[in-house]
Design a protein around this motif. Structure first.
Motif, PDB file in Angstrom:
ATOM      1  N   VAL A 103      44.312 145.837 -45.509  1.00 58.60           N
ATOM      2  CA  VAL A 103      44.567 147.343 -45.689  1.00 58.60           C
ATOM      3  C   VAL A 103      44.238 147.957 -44.266  1.00 58.60           C
ATOM      4  CG1 VAL A 103      43.644 147.347 -48.233  1.00 58.60           C
ATOM      5  CG2 VAL A 103      41.912 147.450 -46.253  1.00 58.60           C
ATOM      6  N   ILE A 104      44.797 149.393 -44.134  1.00 62.89           N
ATOM      7  CA  ILE A 104      44.553 149.926 -42.975  1.00 62.89           C
ATOM      8  C   ILE A 104      43.501 150.976 -43.218  1.00 62.89           C
ATOM      9  CG2 ILE A 104      45.432 151.681 -41.382  1.00 62.89           C
ATOM     10  CD1 ILE A 104      48.060 149.831 -41.475  1.00 62.89           C
ATOM     11  N   LYS A 105      42.297 150.810 -42.651  1.00 63.21           N
ATOM     12  CA  LYS A 105      41.131 152.044 -42.913  1.00 63.21           C
ATOM     13  C   LYS A 105      40.694 152.310 -41.640  1.00 63.21           C
ATOM     14  CE  LYS A 105      38.550 149.181 -45.008  1.00 63.21           C
ATOM     15  NZ  LYS A 105      37.780 148.318 -46.091  1.00 63.21           N
ATOM     16  N   ASP A 106      40.576 153.917 -41.381  1.00 63.11           N
ATOM     17  CA  ASP A 106      40.079 154.264 -40.116  1.00 63.11           C
ATOM     18  C   ASP A 106      40.886 154.051 -39.116  1.00 63.11           C
ATOM     19  OD1 ASP A 106      38.183 155.463 -41.484  1.00 63.11           O
ATOM     20  OD2 ASP A 106      36.602 153.869 -41.285  1.00 63.11           O
ATOM     21  N   GLU A 107      42.150 153.637 -39.169  1.00 65.28           N
ATOM     22  CA  GLU A 107      42.904 153.546 -38.159  1.00 65.28           C
ATOM     23  C   GLU A 107      42.868 151.863 -37.272  1.00 65.28           C
ATOM     24  OE1 GLU A 107      45.574 155.320 -36.327  1.00 65.28           O
ATOM     25  OE2 GLU A 107      45.223 156.289 -38.252  1.00 65.28           O
ATOM     26  N   LYS A 108      42.420 151.136 -38.494  1.00 66.63           N
ATOM     27  CA  LYS A 108      42.003 149.884 -38.217  1.00 66.63           C
ATOM     28  C   LYS A 108      42.505 148.716 -39.335  1.00 66.63           C
ATOM     29  CE  LYS A 108      37.764 150.472 -36.264  1.00 66.63           C
ATOM     30  NZ  LYS A 108      37.211 151.757 -36.761  1.00 66.63           N
ATOM     31  N   ILE A 109      43.348 147.742 -39.031  1.00 68.45           N
ATOM     32  CA  ILE A 109      43.841 146.738 -39.911  1.00 68.45           C
ATOM     33  C   ILE A 109      42.763 145.671 -40.399  1.00 68.45           C
ATOM     34  CG2 ILE A 109      45.817 145.060 -40.460  1.00 68.45           C
ATOM     35  CD1 ILE A 109      46.637 146.448 -37.384  1.00 68.45           C
ATOM     36  N   TYR A 110      42.395 145.579 -41.517  1.00 67.89           N
ATOM     37  CA  TYR A 110      41.465 144.563 -41.899  1.00 67.89           C
ATOM     38  C   TYR A 110      41.984 143.633 -42.520  1.00 67.89           C
ATOM     39  CZ  TYR A 110      37.449 147.988 -41.169  1.00 67.89           C
ATOM     40  OH  TYR A 110      36.481 148.784 -40.386  1.00 67.89           O
ATOM     41  N   ALA A 111      41.845 142.341 -42.047  1.00 71.29           N
ATOM     42  CA  ALA A 111      42.198 140.930 -42.668  1.00 71.29           C
ATOM     43  C   ALA A 111      41.741 140.123 -41.731  1.00 71.29           C
ATOM     44  CB  ALA A 111      43.755 141.141 -42.666  1.00 71.29           C
ATOM     45  N   ARG A 112      41.623 138.749 -42.471  1.00 75.14           N
ATOM     46  CA  ARG A 112      41.253 137.528 -41.523  1.00 75.14           C
ATOM     47  C   ARG A 112      42.549 137.227 -40.996  1.00 75.14           C
ATOM     48  NH1 ARG A 112      37.685 136.406 -39.786  1.00 75.14           N
ATOM     49  NH2 ARG A 112      36.260 134.943 -41.074  1.00 75.14           N
ATOM     50  N   GLY A 113      42.383 137.004 -39.517  1.00 77.56           N
ATOM     51  CA  GLY A 113      43.544 137.059 -38.410  1.00 77.56           C
ATOM     52  C   GLY A 113      44.217 138.043 -38.198  1.00 77.56           C
ATOM     53  N   ALA A 114      43.829 139.547 -38.383  1.00 73.13           N
ATOM     54  CA  ALA A 114      44.146 140.581 -38.108  1.00 73.13           C
ATOM     55  C   ALA A 114      44.282 140.525 -36.499  1.00 73.13           C
ATOM     56  CB  ALA A 114      43.577 141.734 -38.401  1.00 73.13           C
ATOM     57  N   CYS A 115      43.006 140.227 -36.010  1.00 71.16           N
ATOM     58  CA  CYS A 115      42.995 140.298 -34.217  1.00 71.16           C
ATOM     59  C   CYS A 115      43.149 138.959 -34.080  1.00 71.16           C
ATOM     60  CB  CYS A 115      41.569 140.882 -34.042  1.00 71.16           C
ATOM     61  SG  CYS A 115      41.377 140.616 -32.252  1.00 71.16           S
ATOM     62  N   LEU A 414      45.228 136.148 -19.447  1.00 74.25           N
ATOM     63  CA  LEU A 414      44.611 136.273 -20.791  1.00 74.25           C
ATOM     64  C   LEU A 414      44.662 137.900 -21.043  1.00 74.25           C
ATOM     65  CD1 LEU A 414      41.733 134.055 -20.468  1.00 74.25           C
ATOM     66  CD2 LEU A 414      43.931 133.540 -21.612  1.00 74.25           C
ATOM     67  N   LEU A 415      45.932 138.483 -21.432  1.00 74.82           N
ATOM     68  CA  LEU A 415      46.257 139.715 -21.658  1.00 74.82           C
ATOM     69  C   LEU A 415      46.072 139.974 -23.135  1.00 74.82           C
ATOM     70  CD1 LEU A 415      47.324 142.279 -20.140  1.00 74.82           C
ATOM     71  CD2 LEU A 415      49.528 141.519 -21.075  1.00 74.82           C
ATOM     72  N   GLY A 416      44.607 140.105 -23.331  1.00 73.50           N
ATOM     73  CA  GLY A 416      44.464 140.295 -24.917  1.00 73.50           C
ATOM     74  C   GLY A 416      43.992 141.705 -25.191  1.00 73.50           C
ATOM     75  N   PHE A 417      43.982 142.172 -26.328  1.00 77.62           N
ATOM     76  CA  PHE A 417      44.038 143.514 -26.916  1.00 77.62           C
ATOM     77  C   PHE A 417      42.705 143.861 -27.904  1.00 77.62           C
ATOM     78  CE2 PHE A 417      47.822 143.304 -24.627  1.00 77.62           C
ATOM     79  CZ  PHE A 417      47.824 144.447 -23.669  1.00 77.62           C
ATOM     80  N   GLY A 418      41.970 142.795 -28.047  1.00 74.90           N
ATOM     81  CA  GLY A 418      41.129 142.866 -29.094  1.00 74.90           C
ATOM     82  C   GLY A 418      39.717 143.540 -28.676  1.00 74.90           C
ATOM     83  N   LEU A 419      38.638 143.839 -29.487  1.00 76.51           N
ATOM     84  CA  LEU A 419      37.437 144.348 -29.076  1.00 76.51           C
ATOM     85  C   LEU A 419      36.487 143.456 -29.553  1.00 76.51           C
ATOM     86  CD1 LEU A 419      38.062 148.167 -29.907  1.00 76.51           C
ATOM     87  CD2 LEU A 419      37.857 147.210 -27.626  1.00 76.51           C
ATOM     88  N   ASP A 420      35.220 143.477 -28.881  1.00 75.43           N
ATOM     89  CA  ASP A 420      33.931 142.675 -29.454  1.00 75.43           C
ATOM     90  C   ASP A 420      33.477 142.883 -30.624  1.00 75.43           C
ATOM     91  OD1 ASP A 420      33.681 141.250 -27.093  1.00 75.43           O
ATOM     92  OD2 ASP A 420      31.724 141.782 -26.654  1.00 75.43           O
ATOM     93  N   SER A 421      33.894 144.196 -31.093  1.00 81.52           N
ATOM     94  CA  SER A 421      33.579 144.564 -32.568  1.00 81.52           C
ATOM     95  C   SER A 421      34.510 144.634 -33.397  1.00 81.52           C
ATOM     96  CB  SER A 421      33.155 146.118 -32.465  1.00 81.52           C
ATOM     97  OG  SER A 421      34.345 146.904 -31.956  1.00 81.52           O
ATOM     98  N   ASP A 422      35.581 143.602 -33.428  1.00 83.86           N
ATOM     99  CA  ASP A 422      36.607 143.419 -34.318  1.00 83.86           C
ATOM    100  C   ASP A 422      36.151 142.327 -35.290  1.00 83.86           C
ATOM    101  OD1 ASP A 422      38.114 145.015 -33.230  1.00 83.86           O
ATOM    102  OD2 ASP A 422      39.454 143.524 -32.018  1.00 83.86           O
TER     103      ASP A 422
END
Lengths: 455, 455
Positions: A103-115, A414-422
């Motif tokens: 699901v997308i909540k608060d402009e984030k995609i929530y799922a295992r593997g999303a990031c 290593l051109l990654g786009f995640g955040l520590d809080s993901d």
């Protein structure tokens, strides 16, 4: 945002969500069919995006999806690596929405593997589409894609595949999006990664579970023994006590530590983000140092005895733990695995026996910041974020980076786009829609910069 | 063997097996209906055996089955206590036959509850039948039966029931078969029991599971912290380190220790029976002393983090353990529960919080060996085994013995027929057919001796 991306972003998100619905958990055999479906899915999407060749390459384990888009023999070649398998999702009850019903909540995609790492792999597929479709300028590089399905369980078959396919995988540089940036307004590139040595230990006491009243006091309880053994692995300064453990650790100079300390970091924000009154760790090092330039030892799981509801007065026959160490240059996973195994077996108290089973390891790496590819990545981020990126040393492990260097002689960017809080590897993993779209926007800029600098 | 017993022994075994099929696990709410069925079953069997009154007495938890056979106002009254609930049967996979599908193998009944305590309760029901049926001499005592369904979870409602029914429960002595003999050719009677203080502890670190690469080294891992805390509860001599823990422990004199040491015991056989190279425990005490006159602390269960197949690189948010202590005179369960709770909370390292939830406790007891009832029990065993029994001090806890003394002013005689090797609370619990039949044979002898000595 490029016009094509603005126009198609909703479809891109819907496609990613469809992929995230497939529970491609590599650690658990019951998801094996889903792992294969996830591979097929990304093969089809690569072909649709414009790849001229895509193959599902069988291995002794999960298949590797290999794809190509060849721009021309005079262009530089970039090998994109990613993985389509995901971590187990348990404990399920801690997810606010089911891990495989994205699901997308608060402009984030929530799922295992999303990031980690399907969302980041999918950025590369959509970046290819954007470069090749109407209005696109074409891909300025030859691009090879190699997406594996065993990253979360040690990439055992990837090394075999790479060794057997050196010609096919020939490239100038490797590009990986499986890391993160410091913040959405602080772009960064990881230039160091820790290695890994991971073990399962089994402590055996009596030959069957015993009544703790009849036997308590006269036998070494394997759970108590395991706790004693684990506890002895750190001293009071949280140094690791395994003999020889620090022998090959590269100590950084004061100047190097000062440079790393320039990356923005707030101890208070760190503590708040994980709900702790205080960070804690090895004496003599800062929090960012403890997670980057220092090796660590953590128990990742422990179990034994009665764990159900209520009280059972039992002395278990066996106790188990999963214990892993993060390694830094110039430790090697083989060396530390041998040291751990020998030491842990040696500290078993009288009355129990211990078995150590190494799972998988990975080597620590530091990637060069003065290469053409690194500079191209830095430039690409500066274009799309409007800010020069900071080089950082991350605490995680991507063991295949060291393997690519050894087997193919290639450096990785290593051109990654995640955040520590993901919350990767945790309940409620998510990936920012901003980050997903920014990745799709940045990747073509990298190819452009890299091709320009290579000519 | 009495003729009636020889003639009906197979039916007695079949009836017991039927009862053992009912999984009356009190610790797990999903077996609640079975617990009630087990109570109904024993009510019907008591009536068939000749009890003149049987009631199912409701409590706030599981019901108490109360029965009576009144021989006459001039006869002494014996209150028989037992329990029809059983321990959880897991781990199921370690049973060679399913725990609730009883089988007789090698002259032993295999099932959860075979010995603890359904098999031993059933001896009393069949002893009553044998005394009252054709050829029986009648019961020489008034007999009251009180079988509860919450012994394995702390007997919380039994105390309330006893307080509210002192008149109904009026008796001269309490008879309990929930213990054992040293060997089938070494009859014995337990005269001491340890108390119990049982806790569940929860250690909380970060507010969610974290990736051990990104965070490892900078946060106190709750599993490592729990291991440190548990490890610190014993010193290198396996003394317990909780301040004040030994303050009220009754130290035995050299003479008393020498007397206890006369009970036959082979260290080698003990070690072989549980498959250990060596027994282990508190320095300065023998194995039999460690399980009888000394208090202990054992972890009964531990869990946290990833415990599935394969590797998951996670730092868990929480870790848990079940920790119990066996107590000796003159420790009290309230005192030790308070000391444990205070101490365990005080040793939480920086970076984690800890919650201690006491489960249930029980008081240690020593029963008199100079009473009429003890001597009657000793005589009964001598008649049926052909050998004087040895007084022993057991390591287990029957918390209600102390409660009966306080509330009813009655001593208990522990006339049990199990063996240490019966694997109670373990997979493959069993009860010897010899022991079951010997119990049925011995119980009427006790009534006879007790009535004779009381007149």
């Amino acid at each position: 945002m490029p016009a094509y991306l603005a126009q198609h972003q909703n479809r891109f998100l819907e496609e990613l969500i469809e992929w995230l619905r497939i529970p491609s958990v590599s650690a658990d055999p019951k998801f094996h069919g889903d792992v294969l479906r996830a591979a097929d899915f990304i093969k089809e999407r690569l072909l649709e995006a414009g790849a001229t060749l895509v193959e599902i390459c069988p291995t002794a384990g999960n298949p590797i999806v290999y794809g190509e888009y060849m721009a021309g023999p005079d262009r530089p070649t970039v090998l994109v690596y990613g993985h389509y398998d995901v971590q187990p999702a348990d404990p399920y009850e801690l997810w606010t929405s089911p891990p495989f019903e994205p699901v997308i909540k608060d402009e984030k995609i929530y799922a295992r593997g999303a990031c980690d790492d399907k969302g980041q792999v999918y950025m590369h597929v959509k970046a290819l589409e954007m470069m090749l479709r109407d209005g696109g300028l074409g891909a300025p590089c030859n691009i090879k894609f190699m997406f594996e399905g065993e990253e979360e369980i040690g990439s055992d078959n990837l090394g075999i595949f790479v060794k057997a396919n050196k010609e096919k995988l020939k490239a100038d540089v490797i590009l990986i999006s499986d890391t993160g940036i410091l913040a959405n307004d602080v772009p960064s590139i990881e230039v160091g990664l820790r290695g890994l040595s991971y073990h399962e230990v089994e402590v055996t006491g009596p030959n069957r579970d015993l009544h703790s009243g009849l036997y308590g006091g006269a036998v070494m309880n394997p759970i108590n023994a395991l706790c004693d053994m684990i506890s002895s692995l750190h001293d009071e300064n949280r140094h690791i006590t395994i003999p020889g453990f620090y022998d090959n650790v590269a100590e950084l100079s004061a100047a190097e530590r000062a440079e790393l300390a320039q990356a923005p970091f707030s101890e208070e924000e760190f503590e708040q983000s994980i709900g702790l009154p205080t960070a804690a760790g090895e004496a003599g090092y800062t929090t960012p140092e403890r997670t980057s330039i220092r090796p660590t030892l953590d128990v990742n799981g422990i179990w034994g005895g009665y764990t159900g509801e209520g009280a059972k007065t039992v002395i278990a026959s066996k106790a188990y733990a999963k214990i892993s160490m993060r390694l830094v240059p110039h430790q090697t996973s083989d060396e530390i695995t041998a040291l751990f195994q020998k030491h842990f077996e040696s500290i078993a108290p009288a009355g129990v026996t211990v078995k150590v089973t190494p799972h998988h390891g990975g080597e620590p790496v530091v990637t060069p910041t003065d290469s053409v590819a690194y500079r191209a990545a830095a430039k690409a981020l500066e274009i799309t974020f409007g800010k020069k990126p900071v080089p950082t040393r991350g605490g995680g492990s991507i063991p295949i980076v060291a393997m690519f260097k050894t087997e193919l002689g290639l450096d990785s960017v290593l051109l990654g786009f995640g955040l520590d809080s993901d919350a990767i590897h945790s309940p409620n993993e998510h990936f920012g829609v901003f980050n997903f779209l920014k990745g799709i926007e940045t990747i073509p800029e990298f190819y452009r910069e890299y091709a320009a600098a290579s000519n």
